[in-house]
Design an enzyme around this catalytic site. Sequence first.
Site, mmCIF file in Angstrom:
data_model
loop_
_atom_site.group_PDB
_atom_site.id
_atom_site.type_symbol
_atom_site.label_atom_id
_atom_site.label_comp_id
_atom_site.label_asym_id
_atom_site.label_seq_id
_atom_site.Cartn_x
_atom_site.Cartn_y
_atom_site.Cartn_z
ATOM 1 N N LYS A 161 3.181 5.323 -14.580
ATOM 2 C CA LYS A 161 1.995 5.013 -13.768
ATOM 3 C C LYS A 161 1.441 6.281 -13.091
ATOM 4 O O LYS A 161 0.230 6.494 -13.024
ATOM 5 C CB LYS A 161 2.377 3.954 -12.722
ATOM 6 N N LYS A 178 -1.799 9.637 -2.097
ATOM 7 C CA LYS A 178 -0.399 9.188 -2.219
ATOM 8 C C LYS A 178 0.092 9.347 -3.659
ATOM 9 O O LYS A 178 1.168 9.891 -3.903
ATOM 10 C CB LYS A 178 -0.295 7.716 -1.790
ATOM 11 N N THR A 182 2.379 1.103 -6.522
ATOM 12 C CA THR A 182 2.689 2.453 -6.996
ATOM 13 C C THR A 182 3.492 3.143 -5.894
ATOM 14 O O THR A 182 2.943 3.469 -4.837
ATOM 15 C CB THR A 182 1.395 3.235 -7.286
ATOM 16 N N PRO A 209 0.770 -1.244 0.000
ATOM 17 C CA PRO A 209 0.000 0.000 0.000
ATOM 18 C C PRO A 209 0.803 1.298 0.000
ATOM 19 O O PRO A 209 0.272 2.325 -0.404
ATOM 20 C CB PRO A 209 -0.818 -0.109 1.289
HETATM 21 P P1 NAD Z 1 -4.525 -2.774 -0.032
HETATM 22 O O1 NAD Z 1 -4.274 -1.890 1.131
HETATM 23 O O2 NAD Z 1 -5.902 -3.291 -0.295
HETATM 24 O O3 NAD Z 1 -3.547 -4.053 0.019
HETATM 25 C C1 NAD Z 1 -2.246 -4.013 0.519
HETATM 26 C C2 NAD Z 1 -1.949 -5.343 1.205
HETATM 27 O O4 NAD Z 1 -0.584 -5.318 1.650
HETATM 28 C C3 NAD Z 1 -2.808 -5.596 2.443
HETATM 29 O O5 NAD Z 1 -3.361 -6.895 2.390
HETATM 30 C C4 NAD Z 1 -1.826 -5.450 3.618
HETATM 31 O O6 NAD Z 1 -2.160 -6.274 4.721
HETATM 32 C C5 NAD Z 1 -0.544 -5.885 2.956
HETATM 33 N N1 NAD Z 1 0.667 -5.397 3.632
HETATM 34 C C6 NAD Z 1 0.913 -4.157 4.114
HETATM 35 N N2 NAD Z 1 2.151 -4.088 4.647
HETATM 36 C C7 NAD Z 1 2.699 -5.325 4.463
HETATM 37 C C8 NAD Z 1 3.964 -5.884 4.787
HETATM 38 N N3 NAD Z 1 4.914 -5.159 5.392
HETATM 39 N N4 NAD Z 1 4.184 -7.180 4.474
HETATM 40 C C9 NAD Z 1 3.228 -7.926 3.852
HETATM 41 N N5 NAD Z 1 2.011 -7.446 3.529
HETATM 42 C C10 NAD Z 1 1.756 -6.153 3.821
HETATM 43 O O7 NAD Z 1 -3.979 -1.953 -1.301
HETATM 44 P P2 NAD Z 1 -4.371 -2.186 -2.856
HETATM 45 O O8 NAD Z 1 -5.569 -1.371 -3.199
HETATM 46 O O9 NAD Z 1 -4.354 -3.642 -3.135
HETATM 47 O O10 NAD Z 1 -3.110 -1.477 -3.555
HETATM 48 C C11 NAD Z 1 -1.814 -2.077 -3.566
HETATM 49 C C12 NAD Z 1 -0.932 -1.231 -4.490
HETATM 50 O O11 NAD Z 1 -1.466 -1.249 -5.823
HETATM 51 C C13 NAD Z 1 -0.848 0.249 -4.067
HETATM 52 O O12 NAD Z 1 0.453 0.720 -4.346
HETATM 53 C C14 NAD Z 1 -1.853 0.916 -4.972
HETATM 54 O O13 NAD Z 1 -1.546 2.285 -5.180
HETATM 55 C C15 NAD Z 1 -1.716 0.095 -6.242
HETATM 56 N N6 NAD Z 1 -2.879 0.058 -7.095
HETATM 57 C C16 NAD Z 1 -4.138 -0.120 -6.579
HETATM 58 C C17 NAD Z 1 -5.237 -0.158 -7.453
HETATM 59 C C18 NAD Z 1 -6.645 -0.362 -6.934
HETATM 60 O O14 NAD Z 1 -7.582 -0.158 -7.723
HETATM 61 N N7 NAD Z 1 -6.839 -0.742 -5.671
HETATM 62 C C19 NAD Z 1 -5.057 -0.031 -8.824
HETATM 63 C C20 NAD Z 1 -3.756 0.115 -9.327
HETATM 64 C C21 NAD Z 1 -2.680 0.162 -8.455
#
Ligand code: NAD
Length: 307
Positions: free
Chosen positions: A169, A238, A94, A65
């Site tokens: 991105k 972010k 990202t 995240p």
């Molecule tokens: P999210 O918060 O739903 O998922 C993040 C996961 O990482 C969680 O399950 C959390 O428990 C885990 N986590 C956090 N710290 C950790 C650690 N130290 N070790 C192991 N696991 C850990 O976030 P998301 O929406 O899935 O987004 C993830 C990335 O993808 C971000 O960088 C976001 O900007 C990018 N992104 C998201 C989307 C979207 O639509 N959600 C689209 C494109 C890109």
Amino acid sequence: MRVGFVGLGNMGFPMARRLIEQNHDVVAFDTREEALERVVALGARPASSPKDVADRAETVLASLPTPAASLEVATGAAGVIAGARIERYVDLSTIGSRTAGQIHDRLAQRDIVAIDSPVSGGVGGAEKGALAIMVSGPRAGFEAARPALEAIGRPFYVGAKPGLAQTMKLANNVLAANVLAATAEVVVMGVKAGLDPAVMIEVLNAGSGATSASRDKFPRAILPGTFDYGFATGLMVKDVRLYLEEAEALGVPTDVATTIRRLWERVADDQGPDSDFTTVIKPLERAAGVTVGPSPAQPGHLLHRGG
Ligand code: NAD
């Protein structure tokens, strides 16, 4: 192929599921027990830390995240950097080009190749295996990771320089941040004037005002009032901040991005950073005294216009 996967949230879970469905052998880790259990139930092998994942797989993917979480998973004491088997670390998060560069430099000291692979297409794209994947890093490392990347979407190799895919991105996301906020603003204006929001979206989609917001976010999460698109407001803030950090370092114009940062920071204050980013419309509705989606008082009533 054997693939490690760290971070099984909104994006990571459907990506890991695609890998399992395409018969890859997935070793997974998340700090949340329930997130790990969900993929283990689908056939992934559980790991106890990013290091443990990297002890067991040559290719490790991560979807995390924040830039700080990516740094920790890549280079922390129990990070992939300490793994015995890892050859390449593919970050799907990202995180901006500065953090990507830091991760690249630290992993290079252990002969681990960093491949920068932020994705676009949202949870829906991840579920369908239809993400746009922007890739930078050494081409040979990309080719080695390609079978895993092709299970989750379409890779676009943008260059060898570490962090270049992050820049691509962030450019994409600042545009997406703009059009969602702008579409919300004009729809609220139209509803106040007496237009039906569903009709507005249909017309915009047939005309020159169509955006990813009118095509996808409004029909899926704003008009039905579900606000569950799957991307947190805090993540949008972010991304806009990371874009501005890079743009300011480059000395290029940032008038639009500066305005959009202020707007998204206000949404995060108002709705909370964990709110879905489609709630961007709520402060606008309140200020205008209208409701675009179903009124809470009248569930199921799609096109309510308030006072
Ligand atoms: P999210 O918060 O739903 O998922 C993040 C996961 O990482 C969680 O399950 C959390 O428990 C885990 N986590 C956090 N710290 C950790 C650690 N130290 N070790 C192991 N696991 C850990 O976030 P998301 O929406 O899935 O987004 C993830 C990335 O993808 C971000 O960088 C976001 O900007 C990018 N992104 C998201 C989307 C979207 O639509 N959600 C689209 C494109 C890109």
